[in-house]
Design an enzyme around this catalytic site. Structure first.
Site: not given
Ligand code: SAH
Length: 350
Positions: A91, A104, A111, A115, A118, A335
């Site tokens: 996506e 984006c 991934c 985390c 996420c 995000c």
């Molecule tokens: N792998 C990369 C890109 C991730 S997405 C990274 O970790 O930075 C971009 C951002 O969205 C990251 O800061 C990630 O931690 C955040 N993110 C992930 N899940 C989220 C959620 N449920 N709510 C808000 N931000 C989130």
């Protein structure tokens, strides 16, 4: 088949040379693809038919195909679902703000970072995307915008995947996007977001790239951070921040520290104080991202007052901060909401 968008000009030139073709053909081909935006080898009428068919056997101009498109209720976000040649799905999100058209992109299917908050890492890493598969996401959305006489203005590696765990393809995709004879997209308009992979940051520092860097910090201490981010155990906070400082010094770009704010987890005044102290001597912007709901997780987004109170503490300490008021939540395009979808599964299943 090789995605054409994975190639740098010298590689196209070498392939042409190997076939005994004149070198000016490279310029013609790149012009068709990147300027005229033709996606059909057969339409390149100034090339000999034999070369067109050889190109068609060698490289594809359609490494991904659009499966669906969803628009958020406010019309500010559009999520594109693409199918890859092996049936995997990926996506990308187009975010429309008054002065920007930001894409984006995803850098991986799934991934590896997993985390706690996420959706993207729930099933781990499925596979890396090639440079061409990354470039094609931007290309496709730029093509869509051009119909309304608009262009992609900014690019963020914040979709699915950890870009620094797919370093070679991500680096190459940036070189292709940035190349004056290809997409000619300024590195200043590209932001790479990482969970904090020290060797990847060091490689970025050693490269000649000057993209903006965003670090997913999410906690002001190692103890809390490693509860939320498994990668933090491998790459401790102190060393990580030093690696980021080295990149900042070399590239001369400001660094953004992303902080997903979760009620009762990392949103107390003490966390804000600690965060401010951590970043006090750094040229830093903190980007607060209020947690976006992920199905199956019991985390909560803080109230508007709690978000503002957290920001006020940072501001009082002189820490520049912004808040990414969430766009696209209703289409699961915000995000952390991009989830793995297998071929044949329902669009919203995760
Ligand atoms: N792998 C990369 C890109 C991730 S997405 C990274 O970790 O930075 C971009 C951002 O969205 C990251 O800061 C990630 O931690 C955040 N993110 C992930 N899940 C989220 C959620 N449920 N709510 C808000 N931000 C989130």
């Amino acid at each position: 088949m090789l995605p054409f968008y994975s190639l740098l000009p010298e590689e196209l030139e070498a392939w042409l040379k190997g076939r005994g073709e004149a070198s000016f053909r490279a310029g013609q081909i790149m012009n068709w693809v990147y300027q005229q935006r033709v996606v059909d080898w057969g339409a390149m009428t100034n090339l000999p038919a034999s070369l067109r068919s050889a190109l068609a056997e060698w490289a594809t101009l359609a490494p991904l195909s659009e499966v669906s498109r969803e628009e958020s209720g406010d019309g500010e976000t559009m999520k594109f679902l693409f199918a890859l040649p092996d049936g995997k799905r990926v996506e990308s999100v187009l975010i429309m703000s008054p002065d920007r058209r930001t894409v984006c992109v995803s850098s991986q299917v799934g991934c590896p970072a997993r985390c706690a908050f996420c959706a993207s890492g729930k099933k781990g890493l499925i596979r890396n995307l090639s440079a061409g598969e990354i470039v094609a996401q931007i290309f496709h959305i730029d093509h869509f915008l051009r119909q309304g006489e608009e262009r992609v203005s900014h690019l963020v590696f914040m979709g699915m995947g950890e870009p620094l765990e797919n370093f070679d393809a991500v680096l190459r995709s940036i070189q292709i996007l940035n190349h004056p004879d290809l997409f000619n997209f300024s590195q200043r308009r590209i932001t790479l977001s990482t969970v904090g992979v020290i060797p990847g940051i060091d490689r970025l520092t050693a490269s000649n790239l000057k993209v903006n860097l965003a670090l997913s910090l999410h906690a002001p201490s190692q103890a809390l951070r490693q509860k939320l981010i498994p990668y933090a155990k491998k790459y401790p906070l102190k060393e990580l921040l030093e690696a980021v400082d080295r990149y900042q010094l070399r590239a001369g770009r400001d660094v953004t520290y992303e902080y997903t704010l979760m009620a009762g987890i990392n949103d107390a005044k003490e966390h804000a104080d600690e965060l401010a102290i951590l970043l006090l001597r750094r040229q830093a912007t903190v980007n607060i991202i209020p947690y976006n709901p992920v199905p199956g997780l019991r985390l909560k987004r803080p109230s508007g007052e709690a978000i503002e109170a957290f920001r006020a503490v940072l501001t009082r300490h002189g820490i520049v901060n912004t808040c990414r008021y969430t766009k696209g939540v209703d289409i699961a395009a915000a995000c952390g909401q991009l989830a793995l979808r297998e071929e044949g599964s329902l669009p919203m299943a995760s």
